[in-house]
Motif scaffolding. Structure first.
Motif, short mmCIF file in Angstrom:
data_model
loop_
_atom_site.label_atom_id
_atom_site.label_comp_id
_atom_site.label_asym_id
_atom_site.label_seq_id
_atom_site.Cartn_x
_atom_site.Cartn_y
_atom_site.Cartn_z
N HIS A 1 0.83 -1.21 0.00
CA HIS A 1 0.00 0.00 0.00
C HIS A 1 0.87 1.27 0.00
CE1 HIS A 1 -4.24 -1.22 0.42
NE2 HIS A 1 -3.75 -2.32 0.96
N GLN A 2 1.98 1.21 0.69
CA GLN A 2 2.88 2.36 0.75
C GLN A 2 3.62 2.56 -0.57
OE1 GLN A 2 5.32 1.37 4.14
NE2 GLN A 2 3.96 2.42 5.59
N ALA A 3 3.93 1.46 -1.25
CA ALA A 3 4.76 1.54 -2.46
C ALA A 3 3.96 1.83 -3.72
CB ALA A 3 5.55 0.24 -2.63
N ALA A 4 2.73 1.35 -3.79
CA ALA A 4 1.94 1.47 -5.03
C ALA A 4 1.33 2.86 -5.15
CB ALA A 4 0.85 0.42 -5.05
N PRO A 5 1.55 3.56 -6.25
CA PRO A 5 0.95 4.89 -6.43
C PRO A 5 -0.57 4.89 -6.29
CG PRO A 5 2.67 4.56 -8.05
CD PRO A 5 2.50 3.25 -7.34
N LEU A 6 -1.23 3.82 -6.71
CA LEU A 6 -2.69 3.76 -6.58
C LEU A 6 -3.12 3.27 -5.20
CD1 LEU A 6 -3.88 2.56 -10.10
CD2 LEU A 6 -3.62 4.88 -9.20
#
Length: 249
Positions: A203-208
């Motif tokens: 969740h922290q890494a994905a732009p969406l």
């Protein structure tokens, strides 16, 4: 342009996970769907029931895709069911976790057979009965970015992406398009409880800022199988919420 009425689609590994999302999506688009499974007949029947309740056409087909003969038998049976085969989605595979140091050759071969050789065999068989059409491999973002404990899986998926390109090159003259879809982390029941740290980091890494769903992958497959992608072949479509765009340094 997303209407596949009058076509037949074979989805391998359709009894669970991503396959359980792909099969109904193709049925919604009007395709008759051959729902492949290996051992979990109950789940495959549940997928068929879901499709039929929505007004679609589907049937179950069992096969061990680590056996080349079984792959050819499966494809022949799916084509004989409706008299044609227009789309093959090579989704079946396994994803065990095993550190590379100490990994046995047997474990290595088992993962490559399930994820890579099965797609080779099914593609080869399908190309002999298809009159044009589309083949889609389900690869992974791990084809380009390996994870610990997934040396065999990442290697198989990387080879699967290259197989799609090679098959696109050699089957293009028959009007057959071959592409790959590389999903990121796809949600499933219990994943957040089983791997909370991994889900949090995703969740922290994905732009969406969310996990993927089987429908996200299914929609990508449907696009590649549809007339909208009539001039797309040899391509690897990444479906990962943008996580691959994140800098690694």
């Amino acid at each position: 342009m997303l209407d596949l009425s009058g076509t037949t689609t074979l989805v391998t590994g359709a009894s669970g996970g991503i396959g359980r999302g792909i099969a109904p999506r193709f049925a919604e688009a009007g395709s008759a769907v051959a729902v492949h499974y290996h051992r979990d007949e109950a789940s495959a029947l549940a997928v068929v029931e879901r499709i039929q309740k929505a007004g679609g056409t589907a049937e179950t087909f069992a096969a061990d895709l680590t056996d080349d003969g079984e792959c050819h038998r499966l494809v022949a049976a799916a084509a004989a069911w409706t008299g044609q085969l227009d789309t093959l989605v090579n989704n079946a595979g396994v994803q065990p976790v095993e550190p590379l140091p100490g990994m046995s050759a047997e474990s290595w071969r088992a993962v490559l057979d399930a994820n890579l050789t099965s797609a080779f065999s099914c593609t080869q068989a399908a190309a002999e009965v298809m009159n044009g059409g589309s083949i889609v491999h389900i690869a992974s973002i791990e084809a380009a970015q390996p994870a610990p404990g997934h040396a065999h899986y990442s290697s198989a998926k990387a080879a699967l992406v290259m197989h799609a390109r090679a098959a696109a090159l050699e089957y293009g003259s028959r009007g057959i398009r071959v592409n790959a879809v590389s999903p990121g982390l796809i949600d499933r029941p219990g994943l957040g409880d089983a791997w909370p740290d991994g889900v949090r980091r995703w969740h922290q890494a994905a732009p969406l800022a969310r996990l993927g769903t089987p429908d996200d992958v299914a929609n990508a497959c449907l696009f590649l199988a549809s007339p909208l992608a009539a001039w797309v072949t040899g391509h690897n479509l990444t479906v990962d919420g943008g996580v691959s765009a994140r800098p690694t340094w």
